[in-house]
Design a protein around this motif. Structure first.
Motif, PDB file in Angstrom:
ATOM      1  N   THR A  54       0.833  -1.209   0.000  1.00 23.93           N
ATOM      2  CA  THR A  54       0.000   0.000   0.000  1.00 23.93           C
ATOM      3  C   THR A  54       0.866   1.258   0.000  1.00 23.93           C
ATOM      4  O   THR A  54       0.611   2.210  -0.768  1.00 23.93           O
ATOM      5  CB  THR A  54      -0.920   0.001   1.235  1.00 23.93           C
ATOM      6  OG1 THR A  54      -1.793  -1.142   1.181  1.00 23.93           O
ATOM      7  CG2 THR A  54      -1.758   1.262   1.287  1.00 23.93           C
ATOM      8  N   LEU A  55       1.879   1.287   0.831  1.00 26.27           N
ATOM      9  CA  LEU A  55       2.758   2.459   0.890  1.00 26.27           C
ATOM     10  C   LEU A  55       3.529   2.644  -0.401  1.00 26.27           C
ATOM     11  O   LEU A  55       3.644   3.768  -0.935  1.00 26.27           O
ATOM     12  CB  LEU A  55       3.709   2.323   2.075  1.00 26.27           C
ATOM     13  CG  LEU A  55       3.056   2.351   3.467  1.00 26.27           C
ATOM     14  CD1 LEU A  55       4.102   2.135   4.552  1.00 26.27           C
ATOM     15  CD2 LEU A  55       2.310   3.664   3.685  1.00 26.27           C
ATOM     16  N   VAL A  56       4.076   1.536  -0.920  1.00 23.09           N
ATOM     17  CA  VAL A  56       4.868   1.650  -2.154  1.00 23.09           C
ATOM     18  C   VAL A  56       4.000   2.101  -3.313  1.00 23.09           C
ATOM     19  O   VAL A  56       4.344   3.048  -4.056  1.00 23.09           O
ATOM     20  CB  VAL A  56       5.557   0.306  -2.458  1.00 23.09           C
ATOM     21  CG1 VAL A  56       6.182   0.338  -3.860  1.00 23.09           C
ATOM     22  CG2 VAL A  56       6.617   0.005  -1.421  1.00 23.09           C
ATOM     23  N   GLY A  58       0.875   3.448  -3.266  1.00 19.91           N
ATOM     24  CA  GLY A  58       0.216   4.738  -3.076  1.00 19.91           C
ATOM     25  C   GLY A  58       1.163   5.905  -3.218  1.00 19.91           C
ATOM     26  O   GLY A  58       0.845   6.888  -3.917  1.00 19.91           O
ATOM     27  N   LEU A  59       2.326   5.833  -2.591  1.00 15.58           N
ATOM     28  CA  LEU A  59       3.283   6.934  -2.701  1.00 15.58           C
ATOM     29  C   LEU A  59       3.820   7.068  -4.114  1.00 15.58           C
ATOM     30  O   LEU A  59       4.100   8.181  -4.588  1.00 15.58           O
ATOM     31  CB  LEU A  59       4.429   6.719  -1.716  1.00 15.58           C
ATOM     32  CG  LEU A  59       4.021   6.762  -0.221  1.00 15.58           C
ATOM     33  CD1 LEU A  59       5.234   6.491   0.661  1.00 15.58           C
ATOM     34  CD2 LEU A  59       3.396   8.113   0.124  1.00 15.58           C
ATOM     35  N   ASP A  60       3.993   5.958  -4.793  1.00 17.72           N
ATOM     36  CA  ASP A  60       4.491   6.029  -6.166  1.00 17.72           C
ATOM     37  C   ASP A  60       3.483   6.686  -7.095  1.00 17.72           C
ATOM     38  O   ASP A  60       3.853   7.395  -8.038  1.00 17.72           O
ATOM     39  CB  ASP A  60       4.830   4.627  -6.653  1.00 17.72           C
ATOM     40  CG  ASP A  60       5.653   4.656  -7.931  1.00 17.72           C
ATOM     41  OD1 ASP A  60       6.841   5.009  -7.839  1.00 17.72           O
ATOM     42  OD2 ASP A  60       5.097   4.320  -8.989  1.00 17.72           O
ATOM     43  N   LEU A  61       2.177   6.418  -6.813  1.00 14.78           N
ATOM     44  CA  LEU A  61       1.161   7.049  -7.652  1.00 14.78           C
ATOM     45  C   LEU A  61       1.104   8.556  -7.444  1.00 14.78           C
ATOM     46  O   LEU A  61       0.703   9.297  -8.356  1.00 14.78           O
ATOM     47  CB  LEU A  61      -0.210   6.437  -7.343  1.00 14.78           C
ATOM     48  CG  LEU A  61      -0.455   5.005  -7.859  1.00 14.78           C
ATOM     49  CD1 LEU A  61      -1.772   4.475  -7.335  1.00 14.78           C
ATOM     50  CD2 LEU A  61      -0.430   4.980  -9.391  1.00 14.78           C
ATOM     51  N   LEU A  62       1.477   9.026  -6.242  1.00 12.85           N
ATOM     52  CA  LEU A  62       1.437  10.460  -5.968  1.00 12.85           C
ATOM     53  C   LEU A  62       2.603  11.203  -6.574  1.00 12.85           C
ATOM     54  O   LEU A  62       2.576  12.431  -6.661  1.00 12.85           O
ATOM     55  CB  LEU A  62       1.413  10.685  -4.451  1.00 12.85           C
ATOM     56  CG  LEU A  62       0.123  10.232  -3.738  1.00 12.85           C
ATOM     57  CD1 LEU A  62       0.285  10.402  -2.236  1.00 12.85           C
ATOM     58  CD2 LEU A  62      -1.073  11.025  -4.248  1.00 12.85           C
ATOM     59  N   GLN A  63       3.670  10.502  -6.993  1.00 21.55           N
ATOM     60  CA  GLN A  63       4.801  11.166  -7.632  1.00 21.55           C
ATOM     61  C   GLN A  63       4.468  11.520  -9.073  1.00 21.55           C
ATOM     62  O   GLN A  63       3.674  10.848  -9.726  1.00 21.55           O
ATOM     63  CB  GLN A  63       6.027  10.262  -7.582  1.00 21.55           C
ATOM     64  CG  GLN A  63       6.534   9.995  -6.171  1.00 21.55           C
ATOM     65  CD  GLN A  63       7.754   9.092  -6.162  1.00 21.55           C
ATOM     66  OE1 GLN A  63       8.225   8.678  -7.214  1.00 21.55           O
ATOM     67  NE2 GLN A  63       8.253   8.814  -4.958  1.00 21.55           N
ATOM     68  N   PRO A  64       5.117  12.538  -9.581  1.00 20.82           N
ATOM     69  CA  PRO A  64       4.793  12.961 -10.954  1.00 20.82           C
ATOM     70  C   PRO A  64       5.074  11.886 -11.984  1.00 20.82           C
ATOM     71  O   PRO A  64       4.312  11.708 -12.936  1.00 20.82           O
ATOM     72  CB  PRO A  64       5.693  14.178 -11.170  1.00 20.82           C
ATOM     73  CG  PRO A  64       6.013  14.666  -9.795  1.00 20.82           C
ATOM     74  CD  PRO A  64       6.052  13.469  -8.927  1.00 20.82           C
ATOM     75  N   GLU A  65       6.210  11.167 -11.825  1.00 21.93           N
ATOM     76  CA  GLU A  65       6.564  10.155 -12.809  1.00 21.93           C
ATOM     77  C   GLU A  65       6.733   8.809 -12.076  1.00 21.93           C
ATOM     78  O   GLU A  65       7.828   8.495 -11.596  1.00 21.93           O
ATOM     79  CB  GLU A  65       7.846  10.520 -13.547  1.00 21.93           C
ATOM     80  CG  GLU A  65       7.727  11.787 -14.378  1.00 21.93           C
ATOM     81  CD  GLU A  65       9.020  12.095 -15.102  1.00 21.93           C
ATOM     82  OE1 GLU A  65       9.981  11.307 -14.914  1.00 21.93           O
ATOM     83  OE2 GLU A  65       9.051  13.072 -15.830  1.00 21.93           O
ATOM     84  N   PRO A  66       5.697   8.037 -11.966  1.00 20.00           N
ATOM     85  CA  PRO A  66       5.793   6.749 -11.262  1.00 20.00           C
ATOM     86  C   PRO A  66       6.747   5.808 -11.981  1.00 20.00           C
ATOM     87  O   PRO A  66       6.739   5.725 -13.201  1.00 20.00           O
ATOM     88  CB  PRO A  66       4.358   6.223 -11.289  1.00 20.00           C
ATOM     89  CG  PRO A  66       3.675   6.944 -12.400  1.00 20.00           C
ATOM     90  CD  PRO A  66       4.323   8.285 -12.508  1.00 20.00           C
ATOM     91  N   ASP A  67       7.572   5.135 -11.213  1.00 17.51           N
ATOM     92  CA  ASP A  67       8.540   4.242 -11.829  1.00 17.51           C
ATOM     93  C   ASP A  67       8.609   2.884 -11.132  1.00 17.51           C
ATOM     94  O   ASP A  67       9.466   2.066 -11.457  1.00 17.51           O
ATOM     95  CB  ASP A  67       9.935   4.863 -11.815  1.00 17.51           C
ATOM     96  CG  ASP A  67      10.332   5.318 -10.409  1.00 17.51           C
ATOM     97  OD1 ASP A  67       9.542   5.078  -9.470  1.00 17.51           O
ATOM     98  OD2 ASP A  67      11.416   5.896 -10.276  1.00 17.51           O
TER      99      ASP A  67
END
Length: 427
Positions: A54-56, A58-67
């Motif tokens: 969930t953390l990985v 969710g936080l990745d989706l909030l970044q401009p360029e998910p990787d």
């Protein structure tokens, strides 16, 4: 998991053992039930794995360029936050997944239409549903999940992946989760069914053992009753002799009194043994009981002669030591009851007892006495009137037969035949 209690068979079993095996896994963790150590370990691992994803995600989706997670097109910020919150809610709800599997599965299905962060938690909840609920409920949730996956593939398409491919992969993961859960459920039901069968078989075996012990104790009591009746008949006979001949010589009176005292003492001992057999609880220690054999017939005849009964005993048995114990005991009881009946109904007559037999032909017992001469004596020995019935039953159970009756000349005869096989041949 439920609390552990001790079952009648002595095993520690879950407190929900009152349920039938088919219903066992329809009931998940009950309110107030305490988790076992294994449950705490499993729940903690599930929570940590789901929280990490969930953390990985969710936080990745909030970044401009998910990787880290696959790149999803057109994901607004509000949807990313909603995705993260849904994943966090499902992850927290994992602690109650056993108590409310259906409700949480519905929540996971709804959040699965848009959430990526709650994917692992949703799979764990679906797995729990397959374990704790029957196939019909699981199938309904599975169809709803497939519809939710189709909605997710339409709302949040993955870059470079077609709708059909995305739906196929989600269906594969859903099928694997459901099948795994149903396999676990089937295995648990099988183990519980085998455990129930083992406990039931053990209980039935204990019941059969208890019944066998009770039957054996009853049989022992009946044998002791025969001995007791014999003692009391001798006692009554000697007392009657003293009453009829009050002017007998002092030596005769003293001898008769001694016999009466000895017979009364033996009768009291036999009575105590009967009461002990009937009262003591069944145990592995078999109570002591008399085990007369064919070799004790002369002593029985001498005991009757000492009481004033004229007994003529003929033993025509080849190798009496090879007579089976059960056959010898049955023969002894038949002769004992025959002498008792002769003392009751034909006092003063001569009783002829003939026991003959060889291995292979069987053992024949013939007891005869003529009709009493003169009027019936005033002193009689009371009886139940079922002695011959019991002897016939004993002979039948031993595999033989017994007949009795009075002939045309007034002579009463008691004839029995008992099987006696060849030495070394199974009966």
């Amino acid at each position: 998991m439920g609390e552990l209690t001790v079952s009648p068979a002595g095993r520690r079993t879950p407190e929900y053992r009152w349920l039938q095996p088919a219903e066992l896994w329809e009931t998940a963790e009950r309110p107030g039930a305490r988790r076992s150590t294994r449950d705490w370990v499993v729940d903690s691992l599930c929570f940590l794995v789901a929280l990490a994803w969930t953390l990985v995600a969710g936080l990745d989706l909030l970044q401009p360029e998910p990787d880290i997670v696959p790149q999803w097109t057109d994901t607004p910020v509000w949807l990313a936050w909603a995705d993260l919150l849904a994943g966090a809610a499902l992850t927290t709800a994992l602690w109650w997944r056993r108590r409310f599997p259906v409700q949480l599965a519905v929540l996971a299905t709804v959040s699965g239409t848009f959430s990526i962060a709650g994917a692992i938690a949703g799979m764990i909840i679906i797995f729990t549903l397959a374990v704790h609920r029957r196939f019909g409920v699981t199938a309904v949730i599975a169809v709803a999940s497939l519809a939710g996956n189709a909605v997710f593939a339409q709302l949040r398409p993955e870059e470079g992946v077609s709708f059909a491919e995305s739906l196929a992969w989600s269906t594969v993961f859903l099928a694997i989760t459901l099948l795994w859960g149903m396999v676990v459920r089937s295995r648990r039901q099988l183990v519980m069914s085998l455990r129930d069968r083992a406990e039931r078989a053990e209980s039935e075996q204990q019941l059969r053992v208890s019944q066998a012990r009770a039957m054996e104790r009853t049989r022992i009591a009946r044998e002791m009753h025969d001995v007791l009746a014999h003692r009391i008949s001798l006692l009554s006979l000697h007392a009657g002799a003293l009453e009829i001949h009050p002017s007998a010589a002092p030596a005769e009176v003293a001898g008769a009194a001694g016999v009466i005292r000895a017979s009364a003492h033996q009768a009291l001992q036999d009575l105590r043994e009967v009461i002990g057999v009937l009262r003591e609880p069944a145990s592995d220690d078999t109570p002591e009981r008399p085990q007369p054999t064919l070799g004790e017939l002369p002593a029985l005849a001498d005991e009757s002669r000492a009481a004033g009964v004229r007994v003529r005993l003929e033993l025509q048995v080849d190798d009496a030591a090879t007579v089976p114990a059960g056959t010898g005991r049955a023969a002894y009881r038949i002769v004992q009851e025959g002498l008792t009946n002769a003392r009751k109904h034909a006092p003063g007559t001569t009783v002829r007892v003939c026991v003959a037999g060889t291995p292979g032909t069987g053992l024949t017992i013939d007891i005869r006495n003529p009709a009493p001469v003169g009027a019936r004596p005033a002193v009689t020995i009371p009886g139940t009137g079922t002695g011959l019935v019991g002897l016939a039953e004993r002979a039948t159970l031993a595999g033989g037969r017994l007949t009795s009756g009075r002939g045309a000349d007034g002579e009463f005869s008691l004839t029995a035949w008992l099987p006696w096989g060849q030495p070394g041949v199974a009966q």
